[in-house]
Design a protein around this motif. Structure first.
Motif, mmCIF file in Angstrom:
data_model
loop_
_atom_site.group_PDB
_atom_site.id
_atom_site.type_symbol
_atom_site.label_atom_id
_atom_site.label_comp_id
_atom_site.label_asym_id
_atom_site.label_seq_id
_atom_site.Cartn_x
_atom_site.Cartn_y
_atom_site.Cartn_z
ATOM 1 N N PRO A 322 0.813 -1.221 0.000
ATOM 2 C CA PRO A 322 0.000 0.000 0.000
ATOM 3 C C PRO A 322 0.847 1.271 0.000
ATOM 4 O O PRO A 322 0.299 2.355 -0.074
ATOM 5 N N HIS A 323 2.179 1.143 0.079
ATOM 6 C CA HIS A 323 3.022 2.336 -0.043
ATOM 7 C C HIS A 323 3.728 2.367 -1.396
ATOM 8 O O HIS A 323 4.629 3.172 -1.603
ATOM 9 N N ALA A 324 3.334 1.476 -2.315
ATOM 10 C CA ALA A 324 3.857 1.558 -3.683
ATOM 11 C C ALA A 324 3.259 2.805 -4.335
ATOM 12 O O ALA A 324 2.287 3.380 -3.842
ATOM 13 N N THR A 325 3.838 3.235 -5.466
ATOM 14 C CA THR A 325 3.285 4.421 -6.124
ATOM 15 C C THR A 325 1.963 4.076 -6.798
ATOM 16 O O THR A 325 1.674 2.909 -7.085
ATOM 17 N N LEU A 326 1.193 5.105 -7.064
ATOM 18 C CA LEU A 326 -0.094 4.935 -7.741
ATOM 19 C C LEU A 326 0.114 4.206 -9.068
ATOM 20 O O LEU A 326 -0.667 3.325 -9.440
ATOM 21 N N GLU A 327 1.163 4.575 -9.784
ATOM 22 C CA GLU A 327 1.427 3.994 -11.098
ATOM 23 C C GLU A 327 1.765 2.512 -10.984
ATOM 24 O O GLU A 327 1.316 1.687 -11.782
ATOM 25 N N GLU A 328 2.570 2.167 -9.953
ATOM 26 C CA GLU A 328 2.906 0.757 -9.755
ATOM 27 C C GLU A 328 1.665 -0.054 -9.414
ATOM 28 O O GLU A 328 1.455 -1.157 -9.939
ATOM 29 N N PHE A 608 12.612 4.462 -2.202
ATOM 30 C CA PHE A 608 12.248 5.859 -1.955
ATOM 31 C C PHE A 608 13.250 6.813 -2.606
ATOM 32 O O PHE A 608 14.455 6.674 -2.413
ATOM 33 N N GLY A 609 12.744 7.758 -3.374
ATOM 34 C CA GLY A 609 13.604 8.770 -3.968
ATOM 35 C C GLY A 609 14.258 8.347 -5.269
ATOM 36 O O GLY A 609 14.789 9.172 -5.992
ATOM 37 N N GLU A 610 14.229 7.050 -5.544
ATOM 38 C CA GLU A 610 14.895 6.580 -6.754
ATOM 39 C C GLU A 610 13.923 6.431 -7.914
ATOM 40 O O GLU A 610 14.316 6.073 -9.015
ATOM 41 N N THR A 611 12.651 6.652 -7.654
ATOM 42 C CA THR A 611 11.652 6.440 -8.676
ATOM 43 C C THR A 611 10.585 7.539 -8.623
ATOM 44 O O THR A 611 10.272 8.043 -7.550
ATOM 45 N N VAL A 625 5.898 12.959 -7.371
ATOM 46 C CA VAL A 625 7.295 13.313 -7.155
ATOM 47 C C VAL A 625 8.141 12.748 -8.285
ATOM 48 O O VAL A 625 7.737 11.809 -8.969
ATOM 49 N N ARG A 626 9.314 13.342 -8.442
ATOM 50 C CA ARG A 626 10.260 12.835 -9.430
ATOM 51 C C ARG A 626 11.265 11.916 -8.751
ATOM 52 O O ARG A 626 11.486 12.014 -7.550
ATOM 53 N N GLY A 627 11.878 11.049 -9.520
ATOM 54 C CA GLY A 627 12.993 10.273 -8.989
ATOM 55 C C GLY A 627 14.180 11.213 -8.890
ATOM 56 O O GLY A 627 14.495 11.906 -9.853
ATOM 57 N N VAL A 628 14.828 11.279 -7.745
ATOM 58 C CA VAL A 628 15.876 12.287 -7.572
ATOM 59 C C VAL A 628 17.236 11.669 -7.317
ATOM 60 O O VAL A 628 18.252 12.331 -7.410
ATOM 61 N N ALA A 629 17.266 10.387 -6.968
ATOM 62 C CA ALA A 629 18.547 9.744 -6.681
ATOM 63 C C ALA A 629 18.871 8.774 -7.808
ATOM 64 O O ALA A 629 17.982 8.291 -8.491
ATOM 65 N N GLY A 638 9.529 0.649 -10.338
ATOM 66 C CA GLY A 638 8.516 -0.392 -10.406
ATOM 67 C C GLY A 638 7.651 -0.325 -11.659
ATOM 68 O O GLY A 638 7.290 -1.349 -12.237
ATOM 69 N N TRP A 639 7.314 0.878 -12.105
ATOM 70 C CA TRP A 639 6.417 0.961 -13.268
ATOM 71 C C TRP A 639 7.078 0.357 -14.491
ATOM 72 O O TRP A 639 6.439 -0.301 -15.306
ATOM 73 N N ARG A 640 8.406 0.509 -14.608
ATOM 74 C CA ARG A 640 9.126 -0.085 -15.742
ATOM 75 C C ARG A 640 9.142 -1.603 -15.636
ATOM 76 O O ARG A 640 9.020 -2.314 -16.629
#
Ligand code: SF4
Ligand code: FES
Ligand code: FES
Lengths: 816, 178
Positions: A322-328, A608-611, A625-629, A638-640
């Motif tokens: 439940p903490h995955a991104t909406l897209e995932e 976190f932060g990588e995607t 949010v954007r992937g920043v790291a 995950g979406w990929r």
């Protein structure tokens, strides 16, 4: 403060202000900067540092702008010769005892003292005497100290007292000896403690794990949101050479103000844990082999194909965090559906979803987070926001301080940081009937009858606490009824939702659900559900919900960022299901021992932060949010991963050019979704009508076999155990709030067990805990009157207790 | 419900801490003089600290602070703040039979208090804040104005004011202590 508008003049500029507001606030709004150390807009005004001295016309001496109230026609000079002279004088005094250790100070480059010395001080010090030195403090694993640098602004002391709710620091001694200290040397205990780092204007309090990692000016800052609860606090993530180095709060007055929880700040310390998954792994004949992405994806797909052929699509189930991104969550759900199965769910810690057909589009807070502080009567059901959604607790505390009557009906008593108007703790099998009693009491006052399906729930007469709660709710003008994490994972959660919604309606207030995870709400919108697709569209197929999937022992499971021994409602059943499965694909950032035992393919997931991705918080606010790291070794977003799996499975419609296209599809579908917190009062499940919740043996009695006592089991997920990242953050795990695996019982229950020692915090005895057919577990026993008699409290979500199964149930306990 | 909890809390506090019933009764007498709310309870902290200090031979220990904080419903740090602020409380230090506070604030200082402190230190062989090895006298830490400026320089010995001090007067007074 009155709302009366006045006009004042600052440095020759005419500005509008509210009569009586602090002068410094009016100046800030107009963009006129007045130097300050002790003033902070969310803390009380003490006017102790005197850095903000300004000249006010007709005042005989310079006045502190933070403690001067605005009056009509006031003429202020912040840069006149007199003001500058006063500021320079204060600066000189402040620097007298301040060490000249800027080159080795972590605050260097982002130090208010450094900046203001440059802007308002003299170039040279006239002070030649010895400076004082102060013995250091040890505040625990989160906050580093260098108390010689302290300038006694008392922001930290005021924060802990006024915002965190427990004044753990104080100004000890006096005069030249004054020092900020706990005196006892104990570590800070507040879940918000690390905010004092940002508040401290000098390098006295700094981020302990971050110490000496990088200089402030070497860091790049990116906006981010927190993913450890359903609040979605705004963060800034600071990176150095593509790696996340630290997290600081980003102001958002409507969500987190200027604060974040320690969990939001220090979870990143888990990012490089030793069991971080670096590259794809494939298991062959029981041995793990490093593989390239192509090979691993093919292995994952080949296994899925085998299951499709052998068992049909219904043999496939997806459990998505439940903490995955909406897209995932969206893509995971769609992949499973495209394969012909509807076994997909993100409600991993829920055991009763029998009301899902009639449920609103997503679990909704019923209003905004900021509005909570306006409430005047609040009923919290099975909730301890202090550890579950710390920034919600902050709003509730503000409401309480403004006079709101806050009540808790739950499974144990907790250490609240405000005075509750009512606190009623009942054994888990009585939670439904107690809540029904509150509804009944409300109904009696409002001449309303409980709907058919909910009748017969109160066991006999309405209890005194239930009556009192109903009374206070009705007395409130802005009542709020909230269901928390413990209620949502209760075995009769659907009935609790129905009753709580009814209580909200009858008390004329609002009802809401406090989302446990970053996308507890988003998962519903994304269609990561067995009965609904994106935007709540009915699913063509009816699939199995998370717990049913586990019980059905499917031949194939797809896991997304799930650690079954921690994250599932019934970890014992999950373990059994995964062990018997033919094929388990785990998309995961980490590979714990248990996951390696049950999985066949491990695909490294960007953490976190990588995607990039989107989170929908408890108030239904979408935040992308954007992937920043940099991606970690071979890990991928995950979406990929889901798109690649879909393509290898030759599924149609997964050729997205970028994540924005995925997002646009979801957002387009959800355009007309209206948030709502209406739950049906007619319940479909039969479990709802039995007040006992089907618990077979009556807890609290000596059972047949041996000398054991049968007790009701209850437990909540501890504050630093909610997700894989938090669990791997060393500083959080070393802090006093880290989970302790103990069995806690009431003194009466201890007596039943034949233990007659006084209530203590420390465990002195051990007990054997046995659930169903599982292997018994030996735990230290703690005796506490915060637990209702007949209940044993054992924290949920911890791998070491997985064999006990769901957070709630019946166990037999025996003293050793 | 709320009352029960408060009562239980008080009970709990009483069990866990070192406050005797007699001490509680004396503190309760002070509490009765202030409004019956949290701020009122806080107001009783100074007399309550005196109760505990007097019972403990003139010094306070950390567990006294914890006990009192719980009893008054105050954060522990806040009680430590009070106990460390006032020179009349002696936290974590053993004290002698007699406490001598020599004022060094402005009026006394202008009248030579510094020299008197140095004299007393030399005479007793201890520094400010220390106790003579025979446990006879504690030279209390640096003392601020004791409101005896008219008789500066001055000192307080076991609660009694001695003004217009000279070295001879100091000899006389300190030598007279048992
Ligand atoms: S430690 Fe920092 S925040 Fe606290 S009083 Fe000192 S300077 Fe202020
Ligand atoms: S900011 Fe005004 S006195 Fe400190
Ligand atoms: S200055 Fe010594 S008594 Fe006032």
């Amino acid at each position: 403060m009155s709302q009366e508008k006045v006009t004042i003049e600052i440095d020759g500029r005419t500005i509008g202000a509210r009569a009586g507001e602090p002068l410094i606030e009016a100046a800030d709004r107009a963009g006129i900067y007045i130097p300050r150390f002790c003033y902070h807009k969310h803390l009380s005004v003490v006017a102790s540092c005197r850095m903000c001295l300004v000249e006010v016309e007709r005042a005989p001496k310079p006045l502190p702008a933070c403690a001067t109230q605005v009056a009509d026609g006031m003429k202020v000079a912040t840069r006149s010769a007199g003001a500058l002279d006063a500021q320079r004088g204060v600066m000189e005094f402040l620097l007298i005892n301040h060490p000249l250790d800027c080159p080795i100070c972590d605050q260097g480059g982002e130090c208010e003292l450094q900046d203001q010395a440059l802007g308002y001080g003299r170039g040279v010090s006239r002070f030649v005497e010895g400076k004082r030195a102060v013995a250091d403090e040890d505040l625990g694993p989160l906050v580093a100290t260098e108390m010689t640098r302290c300038i006694h602004c008392t922001r930290c002391v005021r924060f802990l007292e006024e915002i965190a709710g427990d004044q753990e620091l104080g100004g000890m001694h006096r005069g030249e000896q004054l020092r900020i200290s706990t005196y006892t040397g104990e570590p800070l205990r507040s879940e918000l403690s690390s905010n004092i780092i940002d508040l401290c204007p000098v390098g006295a309090l700094t981020n302990k794990p971050f110490r000496f990692r990088a200089r402030a000016w070497e860091l790049l800052s990116f906006p981010m949101v927190s993913v450890h609860d359903g609040v979605g606090s705004h963060l800034s993530v600071h990176t150095y050479q593509g790696r996340i180095q630290r997290v600081v709060p980003r102001e958002c007055s409507t969500i987190n103000e200027t604060w974040i929880a320690d969990r939001d700040r220090y979870a990143i310390e888990g990012l490089a844990a030793p069991d971080r998954l670096r590259e794809p792994l494939v298991k062959r004949y029981g041995e793990w082999h490093t593989a390239g992405w192509e090979e691993a994806l093919s292995a994952a797909v080949a296994g899925v194909r085998r299951v499709l052929e052998g068992h049909g699509a219904a043999g496939i189930g997806a459990l998505l965090a439940p903490h995955a991104t909406l897209e995932e969550l969206y893509l995971g759900g769609r992949v499973v559906r495209a394969l012909g199965s509807a076994n997909v769910d993100h409600r991993l810690r829920e055991g009763d979803v029998s009301d899902q057909e009639q449920a609103p589009p997503f679990p909704y807070l019923g209003g905004t987070i900021a509005e909570l502080e306006q409430a005047d009567a609040v009923l919290l059901i099975g909730s301890y926001p202090r550890h579950e959604q710390p920034l919600i607790q902050h709003r509730l505390r503000k409401a309480a301080r403004a006079g709101a009557q806050i009540m808790a009906l739950g499974l144990r008593r907790f250490a609240w940081n405000f005075e509750l108007a009512e606190e009623h703790a009942v054994a888990p099998q009585h939670l439904v009937s107690e809540l029904a009693a509150v509804a009944q009491a409300l109904g009696e006052r409002k001449q309303r009858k409980l709907p058919q399906a909910l009748r017969g729930l109160p066991g006999g007469s309405v209890s005194e606490p239930a009556r009192a709660m109903a009374k206070r709710l009705l007395a409130g003008e802005r009542a709020v009824v909230l269901l928390g994490n413990q209620a949502l994972s209760h075995p009769q959660a659907a009935t609790l939702r129905a009753l709580a919604a009814l209580i909200g309606e009858w008390s004329g207030g609002r009802f809401g659900v406090l989302a446990a995870a970053a996308n507890s709400a988003g998962g519903w919108l994304a269609g990561a559900l067995p009965h609904r697709e994106v935007a709540g569209r009915p699913s063509a197929e009816q699939g199995l919900a998370a717990d049913a999937m586990v019980r059905a022992q499917l031949p194939c499971y797809l896991l997304h960022d799930v650690e079954p021994e921690h994250d599932l409602w019934d970890p014992a059943a999950a373990d059994a299901a995964l062990r018997q499965a033919e094929h388990v694909v785990a998309v995961s950032s980490f590979a714990s021992e248990r996951l390696r035992e049950v999985a066949d393919v491990l695909l490294p997931l960007g953490a976190f932060g990588e995607t990039a991705g989107t989170y929908v918080n408890t108030e239904g606010r979408w935040q992308s949010v954007r992937g920043v790291a940099q991606s970690y070794a071979e890990a991928r977003p995950g979406w990929r991963i889901w798109c690649a799996l879909a393509q290898l499975l030759e599924l149609e419609g997964f050729a997205y050019p970028d994540i924005a296209a995925v997002h646009a599809e979801i957002a387009g579908a959800c355009r007309d979704v209206q948030p709502s917190s209406r739950y049906p009062a007619e319940l479909r499940s039969s479990g709802a009508t039995s007040a006992d919740g089907g618990s077979s043996s009556a807890p609290g009695r000596a059972s047949g076999q041996g000398s054991g006592v049968t007790l009701a089991l209850a437990g909540a997920v501890p504050i630093y155990a909610g997700d894989a990242l938090v669990r791997r953050s060393e500083p959080l795990q070393q802090s006093p709030l880290a989970a302790r695996l103990e069995a806690v019982v009431a003194p009466e229950t201890a007596q039943q067990l034949g233990i007659s020692h006084a209530e203590t915090d420390e465990a002195t005895v051990r007990v054997r805990v046995q659930a169903a057919a599982a292997e018994a577990l030996e735990l230290p026993l703690v005796v506490s009157s915060t637990i209702p008699a007949g209940t044993v409290w054992i924290p949920a979500g911890l791998a070491e207790r997985a064999q006990l199964g769901p957070p709630f149930g019946t166990v037999t306990i025996e003293a050793l | 419900m709320r009352q029960e909890t408060a009562q239980e809390k008080a009970q709990h506090a009483a069990q866990e801490t070192a406050l005797t019933e007699a001490q509680q009764a004396r503190i309760d007498r002070w509490l009765a003089q202030y409004p019956p709310d949290p701020a009122g309870r806080r107001s009783a902290v100074i007399p309550a600290l005196h109760v505990l200090q007097d019972d403990n031979g003139g010094t306070l220990e950390r567990h006294h602070i914890a006990a009192l904080a719980d009893y008054l419903g105050m954060p522990r740090a806040a009680v430590f703040e009070v106990a460390t602020f006032y020179s009349m409380f002696h936290l974590d230090t053993a004290c002698g039979r007699h406490k001598v506070n020599i004022c060094t604030n402005i009026s006394c200082w202008l009248n030579g208090a510094d020299g008197l402190v140095a004299y007393a230190e030399e005479k007793l062989g201890v520094r400010l804040g220390e106790t003579t090895t025979d446990g006879r006298i504690t030279l209390v830490r640096e003392e601020e104005c004791l409101a005896g400026c008219v008789g500066a320089p001055m000192m307080v010995v076991d609660g009694h004011y001695h003004t217009h001090l000279t070295r001879e007067r100091i000899d006389e007074i300190l030598d007279g202590l048992d």
